[in-house]
Design a protein around this motif. Structure first.
Motif, PDB file in Angstrom:
ATOM      1  N   LEU A 199       0.681  -1.509  -0.072  1.00  0.00           N
ATOM      2  CA  LEU A 199      -0.096  -0.284  -0.004  1.00  0.00           C
ATOM      3  C   LEU A 199       1.079   1.040  -0.179  1.00  0.00           C
ATOM      4  N   VAL A 200       2.066   1.542   0.995  1.00  0.00           N
ATOM      5  CA  VAL A 200       2.577   2.057   0.718  1.00  0.00           C
ATOM      6  C   VAL A 200       3.817   2.445  -0.515  1.00  0.00           C
ATOM      7  N   GLU A 201       3.947   1.961  -1.463  1.00  0.00           N
ATOM      8  CA  GLU A 201       4.420   1.771  -2.720  1.00  0.00           C
ATOM      9  C   GLU A 201       3.422   2.015  -3.673  1.00  0.00           C
ATOM     10  N   ARG A 202       2.114   1.697  -3.446  1.00  0.00           N
ATOM     11  CA  ARG A 202       0.461   2.377  -4.665  1.00  0.00           C
ATOM     12  C   ARG A 202       1.010   4.182  -4.040  1.00  0.00           C
ATOM     13  N   LEU A 203       0.493   4.356  -2.605  1.00  0.00           N
ATOM     14  CA  LEU A 203       0.285   5.540  -2.465  1.00  0.00           C
ATOM     15  C   LEU A 203       1.328   6.724  -3.356  1.00  0.00           C
ATOM     16  N   GLY A 204       1.980   6.421  -2.561  1.00  0.00           N
ATOM     17  CA  GLY A 204       3.400   6.921  -3.029  1.00  0.00           C
ATOM     18  C   GLY A 204       3.339   6.624  -4.779  1.00  0.00           C
ATOM     19  N   GLU A 253       1.258  15.036  -6.539  1.00  0.00           N
ATOM     20  CA  GLU A 253       2.035  15.988  -5.757  1.00  0.00           C
ATOM     21  C   GLU A 253       3.420  16.277  -6.494  1.00  0.00           C
ATOM     22  N   GLY A 254       3.849  15.279  -6.977  1.00  0.00           N
ATOM     23  CA  GLY A 254       5.111  15.437  -7.208  1.00  0.00           C
ATOM     24  C   GLY A 254       6.517  14.702  -5.858  1.00  0.00           C
ATOM     25  N   LYS A 255       6.149  15.818  -4.935  1.00  0.00           N
ATOM     26  CA  LYS A 255       7.155  15.235  -4.503  1.00  0.00           C
ATOM     27  C   LYS A 255       6.888  14.598  -2.754  1.00  0.00           C
ATOM     28  N   VAL A 256       7.418  12.652  -2.868  1.00  0.00           N
ATOM     29  CA  VAL A 256       6.981  12.139  -1.836  1.00  0.00           C
ATOM     30  C   VAL A 256       8.301  10.957  -1.666  1.00  0.00           C
ATOM     31  N   MET A 257       8.361  10.861  -0.275  1.00  0.00           N
ATOM     32  CA  MET A 257       9.334   9.940  -0.273  1.00  0.00           C
ATOM     33  C   MET A 257       8.499   8.637   0.305  1.00  0.00           C
ATOM     34  N   ILE A 258       9.091   7.822   0.557  1.00  0.00           N
ATOM     35  CA  ILE A 258       8.856   6.130   0.547  1.00  0.00           C
ATOM     36  C   ILE A 258      10.116   5.348   1.888  1.00  0.00           C
ATOM     37  N   ARG A 259       9.494   4.997   2.484  1.00  0.00           N
ATOM     38  CA  ARG A 259      10.127   4.345   3.963  1.00  0.00           C
ATOM     39  C   ARG A 259       9.826   2.577   4.014  1.00  0.00           C
TER      40      ARG A 259
END
Length: 280
Positions: free
Chosen positions: A255-260, A267-273
């Motif tokens: 879900l984090v990968e998909r939301l990112g 929005e453009g400015k996204v970080m994933i952890r």
């Protein structure tokens, strides 16, 4: 000049971050009194230093001056980024026990845990000045990598940070919002799927077939979209949204990968952890 302010709890990893920034070419100053920040920043900007990192913590007797000083520097056109490090009490006590170092606020009447609690209270006004990182479950190398990603980004505007984690390893302290996705079908119970993670296509295929997963994605993405303008209007630099499943390997990662991906396109400015994957 690019200025990075490193602050947070003692024992949370500020020295590791400052050393990494120094190795990356930053001119570093440790334990600067907050009231001197405008003067030293002006002095350094007139020299040959275009990248500066300054550590400010509770050893400075003028912490209350930091928020106002940071606003003045940003209003003057300087690029300022703030990094706030923290960790839970158990982790900090363990680190101090292992290193046998003395906490800066400890004395004859306070226990180590009480000193940590007092320091957390003193630093409360600084928590929302920039990006928070909970280092409780992070290796030193992971912390270095996260900070590298942080400092290469421009400070203008709001950055969305999506993070996966496992509830059995504790809830991250740095999250603004926490969503529990443990109610979704778990690939872990399929022996063939268990070795994979939410970044692998076989797990994606499994979860995309579940109607409840799509509903969860729609609800979370809709919530973030609805309230994101309010955080932008509040001049926030970062908004951290954490998703947790049991082990932090499959559902929350997917879900984090998909939301990112979804918000990066808008929005453009996204970080994933992925806390548990990176820790492993």
């Amino acid at each position: 000049m690019q200025l990075v302010i490193v602050t947070g709890l003692s024992g949370s990893g500020k020295s590791i971050v400052l050393k990494m920034l120094e190795d990356s070419g930053y001119y570093c100053i440790d334990n600067l009194p907050a009231t001197l920040l405008p003067q030293i920043s002006e002095h350094l900007s007139q020299g040959h230093h275009d990248q500066v990192a300054i550590s400010i913590d509770t050893r400075s007797a003028s912490l209350q001056a930091l928020p106002q000083n940071l606003r003045q520097l940003k209003d003057s056109g300087m690029e300022v980024q703030v990094l706030f490090l923290e960790a839970n009490v158990e982790t900090l006590v363990k680190r101090y026990s292992e290193t046998r170092r003395r906490h800066p606020l400890s004395n004859e009447t306070n226990t180590l845990a009480e000193s940590i609690s007092h320091e957390r209270h003193l630093l409360e006004p600084l928590v929302d000045l920039g990006l928070r990182i909970d280092t409780s479950n992070l290796s030193a190398n992971t912390l270095r990598n996260w900070v590298k990603e942080f400092v290469i980004r421009k400070s203008n505007g709001l950055t969305l940070l999506f993070s996966s984690f496992g509830f059995k390893h504790g809830i991250p302290l740095d999250a603004d919002y926490v969503f529990d996705v443990r109610c979704l079908p778990n690939p872990y119970y399929d022996k063939e799927l268990r070795p994979y993670t939410g970044q692998d296509q076989v797990i994606c295929d499994f979860l995309e077939q579940q109607a409840s997963v799509q509903l969860m994605f729609d609800d979370i993405s809709g919530f973030v979209e609805r309230w994101l303008p309010s955080f932008v209007a509040d001049n926030r630099s970062y908004l951290t949204v954490a998703l947790g499943c049991t082990g932090g390997q499959h559902r929350s990662v997917y879900l984090v990968e998909r939301l990112g991906k979804y918000f990066r396109e808008r929005e453009g400015k996204v970080m994933i952890r992925h806390r548990e994957l990176e820790k492993a």
